[in-house]
Design a protein around this motif. Structure first.
Motif, PDB file in Angstrom:
ATOM      1  N   THR A  16      12.034   2.305  -4.638  1.00 23.75           N
ATOM      2  CA  THR A  16      10.585   2.511  -4.642  1.00 23.75           C
ATOM      3  C   THR A  16       9.899   1.496  -5.548  1.00 23.75           C
ATOM      4  N   HIS A  17      10.464   1.276  -6.708  1.00 25.59           N
ATOM      5  CA  HIS A  17       9.932   0.302  -7.664  1.00 25.59           C
ATOM      6  C   HIS A  17       9.814  -1.077  -7.018  1.00 25.59           C
ATOM      7  N   VAL A  18      10.875  -1.513  -6.357  1.00 26.38           N
ATOM      8  CA  VAL A  18      10.884  -2.841  -5.741  1.00 26.38           C
ATOM      9  C   VAL A  18       9.973  -2.878  -4.524  1.00 26.38           C
ATOM     10  N   THR A  19      10.006  -1.849  -3.688  1.00 25.07           N
ATOM     11  CA  THR A  19       9.149  -1.825  -2.495  1.00 25.07           C
ATOM     12  C   THR A  19       7.685  -1.877  -2.892  1.00 25.07           C
ATOM     13  N   SER A  20       7.328  -1.147  -3.951  1.00 26.38           N
ATOM     14  CA  SER A  20       5.957  -1.172  -4.449  1.00 26.38           C
ATOM     15  C   SER A  20       5.562  -2.577  -4.911  1.00 26.38           C
ATOM     16  N   LEU A  21       6.461  -3.249  -5.618  1.00 29.59           N
ATOM     17  CA  LEU A  21       6.179  -4.613  -6.073  1.00 29.59           C
ATOM     18  C   LEU A  21       6.025  -5.571  -4.893  1.00 29.59           C
ATOM     19  N   LEU A  23       4.981  -4.744  -1.875  1.00 31.07           N
ATOM     20  CA  LEU A  23       3.684  -4.445  -1.255  1.00 31.07           C
ATOM     21  C   LEU A  23       2.542  -5.076  -2.053  1.00 31.07           C
ATOM     22  N   LYS A  24       2.664  -5.045  -3.379  1.00 33.21           N
ATOM     23  CA  LYS A  24       1.633  -5.655  -4.223  1.00 33.21           C
ATOM     24  C   LYS A  24       1.642  -7.183  -4.090  1.00 33.21           C
ATOM     25  N   LEU A  25       2.828  -7.751  -3.909  1.00 29.61           N
ATOM     26  CA  LEU A  25       2.919  -9.194  -3.658  1.00 29.61           C
ATOM     27  C   LEU A  25       2.179  -9.557  -2.375  1.00 29.61           C
ATOM     28  N   LEU A  26       2.383  -8.771  -1.339  1.00 30.93           N
ATOM     29  CA  LEU A  26       1.693  -9.022  -0.069  1.00 30.93           C
ATOM     30  C   LEU A  26       0.189  -8.842  -0.221  1.00 30.93           C
ATOM     31  N   ALA A  27      -0.206  -7.878  -1.040  1.00 33.25           N
ATOM     32  CA  ALA A  27      -1.639  -7.671  -1.289  1.00 33.25           C
ATOM     33  C   ALA A  27      -2.251  -8.879  -1.987  1.00 33.25           C
ATOM     34  N   GLN A  28      -1.496  -9.476  -2.919  1.00 33.49           N
ATOM     35  CA  GLN A  28      -1.985 -10.667  -3.613  1.00 33.49           C
ATOM     36  C   GLN A  28      -2.207 -11.820  -2.653  1.00 33.49           C
ATOM     37  N   HIS A  29      -1.427 -11.836  -1.590  1.00 34.80           N
ATOM     38  CA  HIS A  29      -1.562 -12.885  -0.577  1.00 34.80           C
ATOM     39  C   HIS A  29      -2.499 -12.470   0.566  1.00 34.80           C
ATOM     40  N   LYS A  30      -3.261 -11.404   0.327  1.00 31.17           N
ATOM     41  CA  LYS A  30      -4.277 -10.930   1.282  1.00 31.17           C
ATOM     42  C   LYS A  30      -3.671 -10.518   2.623  1.00 31.17           C
ATOM     43  N   LYS A  31      -2.482  -9.931   2.578  1.00 30.95           N
ATOM     44  CA  LYS A  31      -1.819  -9.485   3.799  1.00 30.95           C
ATOM     45  C   LYS A  31      -2.044  -7.982   4.013  1.00 30.95           C
ATOM     46  N   GLN A  32      -2.087  -7.595   5.275  1.00 34.05           N
ATOM     47  CA  GLN A  32      -2.210  -6.185   5.629  1.00 34.05           C
ATOM     48  C   GLN A  32      -0.811  -5.580   5.689  1.00 34.05           C
ATOM     49  N   ALA A  33      -0.487  -4.755   4.701  1.00 32.40           N
ATOM     50  CA  ALA A  33       0.877  -4.237   4.577  1.00 32.40           C
ATOM     51  C   ALA A  33       0.866  -2.736   4.360  1.00 32.40           C
ATOM     52  N   ILE A  34       1.926  -2.100   4.858  1.00 35.34           N
ATOM     53  CA  ILE A  34       2.048  -0.645   4.738  1.00 35.34           C
ATOM     54  C   ILE A  34       3.491  -0.296   4.398  1.00 35.34           C
ATOM     55  N   GLY A  35       3.673   0.767   3.643  1.00 28.02           N
ATOM     56  CA  GLY A  35       5.009   1.266   3.330  1.00 28.02           C
ATOM     57  C   GLY A  35       5.339   2.484   4.157  1.00 28.02           C
ATOM     58  N   PHE A  36       6.616   2.672   4.447  1.00 32.49           N
ATOM     59  CA  PHE A  36       7.083   3.801   5.268  1.00 32.49           C
ATOM     60  C   PHE A  36       8.283   4.426   4.569  1.00 32.49           C
ATOM     61  N   LYS A  37       8.201   5.720   4.316  1.00 34.24           N
ATOM     62  CA  LYS A  37       9.287   6.465   3.671  1.00 34.24           C
ATOM     63  C   LYS A  37       9.668   7.594   4.626  1.00 34.24           C
ATOM     64  N   PRO A  38      10.537   7.317   5.608  1.00 32.73           N
ATOM     65  CA  PRO A  38      10.795   8.313   6.659  1.00 32.73           C
ATOM     66  C   PRO A  38      11.378   9.621   6.150  1.00 32.73           C
ATOM     67  N   LEU A  39      12.267   9.535   5.152  1.00 33.31           N
ATOM     68  CA  LEU A  39      12.942  10.730   4.646  1.00 33.31           C
ATOM     69  C   LEU A  39      12.731  10.848   3.152  1.00 33.31           C
ATOM     70  N   ALA A  40      12.399  12.036   2.688  1.00 36.65           N
ATOM     71  CA  ALA A  40      12.247  12.246   1.248  1.00 36.65           C
ATOM     72  C   ALA A  40      12.586  13.691   0.903  1.00 36.65           C
ATOM     73  N   SER A  41      13.401  13.877  -0.112  1.00 37.59           N
ATOM     74  CA  SER A  41      13.656  15.206  -0.657  1.00 37.59           C
ATOM     75  C   SER A  41      13.131  15.251  -2.080  1.00 37.59           C
ATOM     76  N   GLY A  42      13.154  16.415  -2.689  1.00 34.62           N
ATOM     77  CA  GLY A  42      12.562  16.556  -4.011  1.00 34.62           C
ATOM     78  C   GLY A  42      11.045  16.501  -3.964  1.00 34.62           C
ATOM     79  N   GLU A  60      -0.152   4.041  -2.560  1.00 31.78           N
ATOM     80  CA  GLU A  60      -1.055   3.418  -3.533  1.00 31.78           C
ATOM     81  C   GLU A  60      -0.908   1.899  -3.562  1.00 31.78           C
ATOM     82  N   SER A  61       0.286   1.406  -3.244  1.00 37.75           N
ATOM     83  CA  SER A  61       0.559  -0.031  -3.322  1.00 37.75           C
ATOM     84  C   SER A  61       0.196  -0.770  -2.038  1.00 37.75           C
ATOM     85  N   ALA A  62      -0.001  -0.040  -0.949  1.00 36.22           N
ATOM     86  CA  ALA A  62      -0.251  -0.659   0.354  1.00 36.22           C
ATOM     87  C   ALA A  62      -1.703  -1.097   0.495  1.00 36.22           C
ATOM     88  N   THR A  63      -1.936  -2.017   1.409  1.00 36.27           N
ATOM     89  CA  THR A  63      -3.304  -2.441   1.727  1.00 36.27           C
ATOM     90  C   THR A  63      -3.804  -1.820   3.022  1.00 36.27           C
TER      91      THR A  63
END
Length: 227
Positions: A16-21, A23-42, A60-63
């Motif tokens: 999650t830490h790396v995926t968020s970073l 996504l933020k890198l893509l945001a800095q480059h003005k890219k339209q990006a989204i994250g997908f977390k198909p499975l989550a427990s807890g 929060e990190s996606a554009t």
């Protein structure tokens, strides 16, 4: 559209830490990006639905914005393996259901989709299937997050060997320093650079403050970002 699957050497490698970073890198480059977390427990109840902290970080990190259940279609309360949590909840997870959920993400208008796995690479989604079979069926390029801590050499090399054995395209790996007190951190990092069959894409050094990502040219090339 560029699509990537982010996996890890184990549960606490820092996907999650790396995926968020990323996504933020893509945001800095003005890219339209989204994250997908198909499975989550807890997950915990909020706004009359189960939500996962990792999925919220990706949102929060996606554009590109989307409803929570689009980003995280399978959410379970117990902090246990998702296929066990699903069985307890009377839910069946299949590759077809994951693909249907993924189609919903593709319809959100993003140029980049970063899908974060759960746990490590060999994650069961049922008693007979694994998440990596879905990754292969969708032909998603893989990014391997290696949590740099004691045992990381074994975990990383075994994971890489299995990815290769399946003929899946792993574009590279990212080192995430999860243990600030690890003995011989640099020596372990050098050993991974020498032995892993994929190029290093970035390093995320341990930080108590603002997370950082030291980017290699290979990552920018795979993401089609101007250097």
């Amino acid at each position: 559209m560029k699509e990537f699957f982010i996996t890890g050497t184990d549960t606490d490698a820092g996907k999650t830490h790396v995926t968020s970073l990323l996504l933020k890198l893509l945001a800095q480059h003005k890219k339209q990006a989204i994250g997908f977390k198909p499975l989550a427990s807890g997950c915990e109840m909020a706004f009359d639905q189960l939500v996962n902290a990792d999925a919220l970080i990706l949102m929060e990190s996606a554009t590109v914005s989307a409803k929570y259940d689009v980003i995280n279609p399978f959410a379970f309360a117990p902090a246990i393996a998702p296929h066990i949590a699903a069985e307890q909840a009377g839910v069946t997870i299949t590759a077809d259901k994951l693909s249907s959920a993924y189609k919903n993400v593709k319809q959100q208008g993003a140029d980049y989709i970063l899908t974060e796995g759960a746990g490590g690479w060999a994650l069961p989604i049922s008693n007979t299937d694994y998440l990596y079979n879905w990754v292969k069926a969708e032909q998603l390029p893989v990014i391997l997050v290696v949590g740099i801590k004691l045992g990381c050499l074994n975990h990383a090399l075994l994971t890489a060997a299995h990815i290769q054995s399946m003929g899946i395209n792993c574009i590279g790996w990212i080192a995430n320093q999860v243990d600030p007190n690890m003995d011989e951190y640099q020596a372990n990092l050098d050993s991974l650079k020498l032995r892993l069959p994929f190029p290093i894409l970035a390093i995320s050094p341990y930080s108590e403050q603002t997370p950082k990502l030291q980017i290699y040219k290979t990552l920018l090339e795979n993401f089609s970002l101007n250097t």
